[in-house]
Design a protein around this motif. Sequence first.
Motif, PDB file in Angstrom:
ATOM      1  N   LYS A 113     138.465  95.174  -7.412  1.00 24.32           N
ATOM      2  CA  LYS A 113     138.643  96.539  -6.951  1.00 24.32           C
ATOM      3  C   LYS A 113     138.116  97.544  -7.956  1.00 24.32           C
ATOM      4  CE  LYS A 113     142.050  99.618  -4.874  1.00 24.32           C
ATOM      5  NZ  LYS A 113     143.440  99.777  -4.435  1.00 24.32           N
ATOM      6  N   ASP A 116     134.387  98.943  -7.814  1.00 21.86           N
ATOM      7  CA  ASP A 116     133.919  99.747  -6.675  1.00 21.86           C
ATOM      8  C   ASP A 116     132.812 100.706  -7.070  1.00 21.86           C
ATOM      9  OD1 ASP A 116     135.735  98.440  -5.159  1.00 21.86           O
ATOM     10  OD2 ASP A 116     137.038 100.156  -4.744  1.00 21.86           O
ATOM     11  N   GLY A 132     130.811 104.276  -0.707  1.00 24.23           N
ATOM     12  CA  GLY A 132     131.763 103.499  -1.476  1.00 24.23           C
ATOM     13  C   GLY A 132     132.185 102.253  -0.723  1.00 24.23           C
ATOM     14  N   VAL A 133     133.056 101.463  -1.337  1.00 23.21           N
ATOM     15  CA  VAL A 133     133.563 100.243  -0.701  1.00 23.21           C
ATOM     16  C   VAL A 133     134.718 100.615   0.214  1.00 23.21           C
ATOM     17  CG1 VAL A 133     134.530  97.953  -1.090  1.00 23.21           C
ATOM     18  CG2 VAL A 133     132.849  98.889  -2.702  1.00 23.21           C
ATOM     19  N   TRP A 134     134.691 100.059   1.401  1.00 21.69           N
ATOM     20  CA  TRP A 134     135.749 100.359   2.372  1.00 21.69           C
ATOM     21  C   TRP A 134     135.972  99.155   3.286  1.00 21.69           C
ATOM     22  CZ3 TRP A 134     134.657 100.560   7.683  1.00 21.69           C
ATOM     23  CH2 TRP A 134     133.272 100.402   8.022  1.00 21.69           C
ATOM     24  N   GLU A 136     140.283 100.126   2.530  1.00 21.69           N
ATOM     25  CA  GLU A 136     141.255  99.718   1.515  1.00 21.69           C
ATOM     26  C   GLU A 136     141.900  98.408   1.958  1.00 21.69           C
ATOM     27  OE1 GLU A 136     141.928 100.928  -1.391  1.00 21.69           O
ATOM     28  OE2 GLU A 136     140.453 102.545  -1.205  1.00 21.69           O
ATOM     29  N   ARG A 142     136.984  91.731  -3.294  1.00 21.52           N
ATOM     30  CA  ARG A 142     136.256  92.345  -2.202  1.00 21.52           C
ATOM     31  C   ARG A 142     134.883  91.684  -2.046  1.00 21.52           C
ATOM     32  NH1 ARG A 142     137.505  98.225  -1.040  1.00 21.52           N
ATOM     33  NH2 ARG A 142     139.577  98.627  -1.895  1.00 21.52           N
ATOM     34  N   PRO A 144     131.873  93.510  -0.439  1.00 26.06           N
ATOM     35  CA  PRO A 144     131.165  94.597   0.252  1.00 26.06           C
ATOM     36  C   PRO A 144     129.701  94.230   0.507  1.00 26.06           C
ATOM     37  CG  PRO A 144     131.418  95.133  -2.053  1.00 26.06           C
ATOM     38  CD  PRO A 144     132.195  93.858  -1.844  1.00 26.06           C
ATOM     39  N   GLY A 160     128.543  98.885   2.257  1.00 25.02           N
ATOM     40  CA  GLY A 160     129.833  99.099   1.618  1.00 25.02           C
ATOM     41  C   GLY A 160     131.011  98.487   2.362  1.00 25.02           C
ATOM     42  N   ASP A 162     133.701  96.006   3.389  1.00 26.74           N
ATOM     43  CA  ASP A 162     134.314  94.845   2.746  1.00 26.74           C
ATOM     44  C   ASP A 162     134.640  93.820   3.837  1.00 26.74           C
ATOM     45  OD1 ASP A 162     135.673  92.982   1.289  1.00 26.74           O
ATOM     46  OD2 ASP A 162     137.438  94.236   0.923  1.00 26.74           O
TER      47      ASP A 162
END
Length: 544
Positions: A113, A116, A132-134, A136, A142, A144, A160, A162
């Motif tokens: 995490k 990111d 960004g990474v998505w 949550e 993750r 991504p 991005g 995940d």
Amino acid sequence: MLKRFPHGNMKRLLPLAAFLLVAAVGAGVTAVVYRTEETANRARFEAVADEAADRISDRVKEHVALLVATASFLKASGGAVPRAAFRRFVEGLDLDGEFDGVHGIGIARVAAKEDDAAVAAEIARSYGVERGVWPETDQPFRTPIVVLEPERARSSATLGFDMYSEASRREAMNRAIASGKVRATAPVELLREVPGEAQTGFLAYYPLPESRPAASRLPAVSGFVYAPFLAHDLHTAALDERYGLPVEIETRDTTANASVLLYRSADYAISGASPRYRLSRTIDVAGRTWTLSMHETPGYMRGRTNFYSFIVGAISLLLAAAIAASARWQIRAVESAEQLRAVSEQAVKDKELILQEMKHRLKNAIARILAMARQTGAHADTVEDFSSSLSARLQAMANAQDMLARSRWQRADLRDLLMTELNQVFGDAAAESRIAGESVELNEKQTQAFALTFHELATNTLKYGSGAESKGGLSVHWTLAGPPRGRMLDLTWEETTGTAVAEPESRGFGSRLIDANIKGELGGTVERSYGENGFSIRIVVPYR
């Protein structure tokens, strides 16, 4: 007690029995030929189904091999490949031309995490977008998406994302990490991987190994090479119309006893309402089990119309009919031969009867002539009177016989027929007979029967009865009685003599001839009475 069939019924049933027997044998042979043809048709369809399953399996294997080739390319490039180089590599694969069903090839990084920001920077360097990474997630790491080519394969929500946050994708990636091989997901709706409307498909992941410290929370992989597969496009490409496979197909993911629909051809439910052949095959797709349910298309049986079964059945029916007709003709030939033999035998009997009757008539004629001669001599005074009277009687006798011969006894009045015979026998003395009865017209059979009967009775009367005595008398009377449809002719011939008449010990030919005519020909009855004062005979016959 068993009832035996008449011989005639058995002969009539023989052609039917022959037809049924041959038809039954023909039906059995036709059934065998039909089963053979059906077995051949099913074998042909099984070959078609196997080819369809092999094409789908081979197509998936070829597509999955792209992931291994891409991983090899990345490994040869040291793992860090600029987006431009990766794009040229994917474009060189010609996904649209050679690999329909593969929507694109991408890379997903394995990251913690806290990584990111580094992932966002990599996406920005490659694509020039801030992403960004998505979403949550509470997962330990993750995955991504950082690269996905070609451009048509990307939607605004692709980079991005995940994939480890979604259960089906996560399960496939875990299996890929554990096996070190390509592993596929269960059927999913490709919402983010495919721009536009959601489509059913699956994703396949190939792990990129990387050494990590034993205490690391991340798996021993740097990421995954993955590809989204569109189920419809993949099956359409595998079952290209150019191959002309007459098969409708439904594909389900049946891993772990599940049954999730992945693909169904457009006419599967329509033409499958009553399929003739239905088969299923299973294939392995990147660690998952697919079950392919198949049946023939409506056009599969076109040109395969059980031709030999029809020919054998038609020949069997024709053969059965020919044998039945032959049996019937043979029976008719035998019956004709039997009838001819019966006619020949009857002709012999009739000839014998005619000879006997001629002999009897000749004797009667001689007896009549002698009786007339005695009667004429008893009443003649001179030889000239005797000769004249006897000649007249003989001429009357000849005239009466000639009249009956010319008319062939076809139709006659009963009284006329009786008087003709009496005049022939008794001459002038016939007028002294008592004759009573209404007018009765006789048909041909009755005329012949009564003519013979009157002839015998008159002859016997002349020889032995009242005609042989000077004091004798003859009475003949008849009546018609009963309703119009059942009228009976009742005739009585009664002779009066001066002496008693005893019943003869045996019956001569004349008596048998009377019985044959009255009883046999006319279906009547004959009653004879012998007594002190003479003799009588009563004849009753149906009158038509």
